[in-house]
Motif scaffolding. Structure first.
Motif, PDB file in Angstrom:
ATOM      1  N   ASP A 160      38.641  31.437  39.434  1.00 19.81           N
ATOM      2  CA  ASP A 160      39.119  31.411  40.821  1.00 19.81           C
ATOM      3  C   ASP A 160      40.531  30.816  40.885  1.00 19.81           C
ATOM      4  N   ARG A 161      40.723  29.705  40.171  1.00 20.02           N
ATOM      5  CA  ARG A 161      42.047  29.055  40.136  1.00 20.02           C
ATOM      6  C   ARG A 161      43.102  30.020  39.599  1.00 20.02           C
ATOM      7  N   VAL A 162      42.799  30.680  38.460  1.00 24.62           N
ATOM      8  CA  VAL A 162      43.787  31.559  37.826  1.00 24.62           C
ATOM      9  C   VAL A 162      44.111  32.753  38.738  1.00 24.62           C
ATOM     10  N   ILE A 163      43.096  33.299  39.389  1.00 20.03           N
ATOM     11  CA  ILE A 163      43.356  34.437  40.286  1.00 20.03           C
ATOM     12  C   ILE A 163      44.265  33.975  41.430  1.00 20.03           C
ATOM     13  N   ARG A 164      43.955  32.820  42.017  1.00 17.51           N
ATOM     14  CA  ARG A 164      44.778  32.303  43.133  1.00 17.51           C
ATOM     15  C   ARG A 164      46.224  32.100  42.703  1.00 17.51           C
ATOM     16  N   GLU A 165      46.399  31.550  41.508  1.00 13.52           N
ATOM     17  CA  GLU A 165      47.769  31.279  41.027  1.00 13.52           C
ATOM     18  C   GLU A 165      48.574  32.557  40.834  1.00 13.52           C
ATOM     19  N   ASN A 166      47.876  33.667  40.596  1.00 13.20           N
ATOM     20  CA  ASN A 166      48.584  34.928  40.332  1.00 13.20           C
ATOM     21  C   ASN A 166      48.631  35.865  41.538  1.00 13.20           C
ATOM     22  N   LYS A 167      48.059  35.426  42.636  1.00 13.09           N
ATOM     23  CA  LYS A 167      47.997  36.248  43.853  1.00 13.09           C
ATOM     24  C   LYS A 167      49.365  36.821  44.224  1.00 13.09           C
ATOM     25  N   GLY A 168      49.388  38.108  44.539  1.00 10.23           N
ATOM     26  CA  GLY A 168      50.631  38.717  45.008  1.00 10.23           C
ATOM     27  C   GLY A 168      51.580  39.149  43.907  1.00 10.23           C
ATOM     28  N   SER A 169      51.228  38.838  42.652  1.00 14.05           N
ATOM     29  CA  SER A 169      52.178  39.137  41.569  1.00 14.05           C
ATOM     30  C   SER A 169      51.774  40.385  40.779  1.00 14.05           C
ATOM     31  N   TYR A 170      50.839  41.157  41.312  1.00 17.10           N
ATOM     32  CA  TYR A 170      50.381  42.318  40.550  1.00 17.10           C
ATOM     33  C   TYR A 170      49.992  43.460  41.479  1.00 17.10           C
ATOM     34  N   ARG A 171      49.879  44.661  40.856  1.00 17.21           N
ATOM     35  CA  ARG A 171      49.419  45.835  41.597  1.00 17.21           C
ATOM     36  C   ARG A 171      47.883  45.859  41.602  1.00 17.21           C
ATOM     37  N   ARG A 172      47.294  45.930  40.399  1.00 18.50           N
ATOM     38  CA  ARG A 172      45.823  45.915  40.282  1.00 18.50           C
ATOM     39  C   ARG A 172      45.418  44.780  39.370  1.00 18.50           C
ATOM     40  N   ALA A 173      44.171  44.356  39.500  1.00 19.34           N
ATOM     41  CA  ALA A 173      43.681  43.294  38.620  1.00 19.34           C
ATOM     42  C   ALA A 173      42.284  43.638  38.119  1.00 19.34           C
ATOM     43  N   LEU A 174      42.045  43.261  36.843  1.00 17.46           N
ATOM     44  CA  LEU A 174      40.748  43.491  36.207  1.00 17.46           C
ATOM     45  C   LEU A 174      40.317  42.199  35.517  1.00 17.46           C
ATOM     46  N   CYS A 175      39.099  41.779  35.792  1.00 18.77           N
ATOM     47  CA  CYS A 175      38.518  40.639  35.079  1.00 18.77           C
ATOM     48  C   CYS A 175      37.590  41.188  34.002  1.00 18.77           C
ATOM     49  N   VAL A 176      37.749  40.696  32.755  1.00 19.57           N
ATOM     50  CA  VAL A 176      36.912  41.167  31.653  1.00 19.57           C
ATOM     51  C   VAL A 176      36.254  39.981  30.965  1.00 19.57           C
ATOM     52  N   THR A 177      34.960  40.128  30.705  1.00 24.11           N
ATOM     53  CA  THR A 177      34.253  39.079  29.966  1.00 24.11           C
ATOM     54  C   THR A 177      33.208  39.690  29.040  1.00 24.11           C
ATOM     55  N   ASP A 178      32.946  39.009  27.935  1.00 26.25           N
ATOM     56  CA  ASP A 178      31.750  39.304  27.143  1.00 26.25           C
ATOM     57  C   ASP A 178      30.539  39.011  28.028  1.00 26.25           C
ATOM     58  N   GLY A 179      29.441  39.688  27.822  1.00 29.84           N
ATOM     59  CA  GLY A 179      28.206  39.354  28.527  1.00 29.84           C
ATOM     60  C   GLY A 179      27.498  38.226  27.793  1.00 29.84           C
ATOM     61  N   VAL A 180      27.200  38.462  26.515  1.00 31.59           N
ATOM     62  CA  VAL A 180      26.647  37.437  25.625  1.00 31.59           C
ATOM     63  C   VAL A 180      27.753  37.095  24.626  1.00 31.59           C
ATOM     64  N   PHE A 181      28.047  35.811  24.480  1.00 36.21           N
ATOM     65  CA  PHE A 181      29.064  35.395  23.503  1.00 36.21           C
ATOM     66  C   PHE A 181      28.362  35.159  22.177  1.00 36.21           C
ATOM     67  N   SER A 182      28.772  35.919  21.152  1.00 37.64           N
ATOM     68  CA  SER A 182      27.947  36.002  19.952  1.00 37.64           C
ATOM     69  C   SER A 182      28.030  34.772  19.063  1.00 37.64           C
ATOM     70  N   MET A 183      29.031  33.920  19.225  1.00 37.46           N
ATOM     71  CA  MET A 183      29.130  32.737  18.365  1.00 37.46           C
ATOM     72  C   MET A 183      28.142  31.654  18.813  1.00 37.46           C
TER      73      MET A 183
END
Ligand SMILES: *Cc1c(COP(=O)(O)O)cnc(C)c1O
Length: 393
Positions: A160-183
């Motif tokens: 949430d913090r990172v998205i807020r800090e970048n607000k207005g500085s992009y055309r589109r945004a995509l959040c990507v995450t692993d579902g299960v972190f294998s380590m």
């Protein structure tokens, strides 16, 4: 050798001196609870063959029948002459299995990320990514040319913090995450992540390589686990782990999948998956839809193994899946532990820096539905013996 290539030998020597040179073991048996490795029979705690499907008779029979009917090679990329009925059937079956409108298959899970991310974002866009995401997500992000903004591991508030800090500085945004972190075997807090991304109108993609066939109802994945059907825009999965074969899949709404058929570069420029692989993947969906027996057995094995390890005094981290890290601290100890286990006929991988943070070296135990109760007993006995010998417990 050419002088201009001397640097390679120097680099290799440096790796060897630092104990970082990876000597790769060779199997002379099929995947299963036990493996023939470097001429020795060992209990397999290393593979991603979660459900034991890699050498399942029905899978092998489906692959053989497909070879008899369609031959061995696809002959072309999917978009020219490489799309067989089998490919479409698998895509339809996966969409239905995952409860989404459509799915597109790729040659591997790695390639699925390289296809999906650059098709969704470009130079004017931004990516919000978990700091511990898989290498194939990182490479897909880099290929896209979009700006990469990392957030703290599995931390929706930091996202949430990172998205807020970048607000207005992009055309589109995509959040990507692993579902299960294998380590660590921990889950992304996808429900909380969705709350944040939907508030800010950010697209959401999850790579469920270690969750497909493992978490959710009957192995339907992390979106199913959190009940987020229709909310997570893109689900990437792999056929090379729980499904026991090889290949990748991207599932989502019909427009996204249609777009990937037009713009997914590995789909357009790299040949289709082979008939044998695709037919075996369809057989895996059949098996998963027929019964939850294998998924249930996998979880029983994982839960039992973790429970006994904890009672013995091992630290098994904060895994929420059958992946069981055995935390040991320093890398040389983890490596010695793994070697001693191998002497006890147990094959389990040591992971150290840079794969995991410094001081968090571990043995990672990969449980499978293929393990019998006796297999688990033997494995636990070996951990006890080596743990005592090395003063870990
Ligand atoms: C293993 C893995 C992949 C790669 O899948 P393959 O089908 O083996 O290429 C991609 N993403 C994640 C998170 C993985 O764990």
């Amino acid at each position: 050798m050419n002088k201009r290539l001397d640097w390679i030998q120097n680099e290799l020597d440096t790796l060897k001196e630092g104990g970082l040179y990876n000597r790769i073991r060779t199997l002379s048996s099929p995947q299963g609870a036990w493996l023939q490795v470097d001429g020795k029979k060992v209990l397999n705690f290393c593979s991603n063959n979660y459900l034991g499907l890699a050498n399942h008779p029905r899978m092998a029979a489906a692959a053989k029948a497909a070879i008899d009917r369609y031959g061995v090679g696809p002959g072309a990329v999917r978009s020219i002459a490489g799309t067989m009925e089998l490919h479409l059937e698998l895509e339809k079956r996966m969409a239905s299995f995952k409860g989404v409108e459509a799915a597109i298959t790729m040659q591997s899970g790695f390639v699925a990320n390289l296809a999906a991310i650059p098709a969704l974002v470009g130079k004017e866009d931004v990516l919000f990514t978990d700091e511990l995401n898989h290498a194939s997500i990182i490479d897909g992000c880099r290929l896209s040319g979009a700006r990469i903004e990392k957030y703290k591991h599995a931390d929706a508030a930091d996202l949430d913090r990172v998205i807020r800090e970048n607000k207005g500085s992009y055309r589109r945004a995509l959040c990507v995450t692993d579902g299960v972190f294998s380590m660590d075997g921990d889950l992304a807090p996808l429900d909380k992540i969705y709350e944040i991304t939907s508030q800010h109108d950010v697209m959401l993609m999850v790579d469920d390589a270690h969750g497909e066939g493992v978490v959710g109802r009957g192995g339907r994945g992390i979106v199913d686990h959190f009940g987020l059907h229709g909310k997570v825009d893109v689900e990437v999965g792999t056929f090379s782990k729980a499904f026991g074969v090889m290949g990748g899949v991207i599932a989502g709404n019909a427009a996204i999948i249609d777009w990937l058929r037009q713009r997914g570069r590995p789909f357009l420029f790299s040949s289709a998956a082979t008939p044998a692989d695709v037919a075996a993947c369809i057989a895996a969906v059949d098996l998963l839809e027929e019964s939850t027996e294998l998924v249930d057995k996998l979880w029983e094995n994982g839960n039992l193994f973790k429970k006994v390890m904890k009672v013995m005094g091992f630290d098994t981290g904060n895994s929420a899946t059958p992946i069981t890290p055995v935390m040991l601290g320093e890398a040389p100890l983890a490596q010695q532990f793994s070697r001693e286990l191998f002497d006890e006929n147990v094959f389990a991988m040591a992971l150290g820096f840079p794969t995991v943070p410094k001081g968090k070296a571990r043995i990672r135990v990969m449980l499978s539905a293929a393990h019998s109760p006796t297999d688990l007993e033997e494995g636990l006995e070996a951990f006890k013996k080596v743990g005592k010998k090395l003063g870990v417990i």
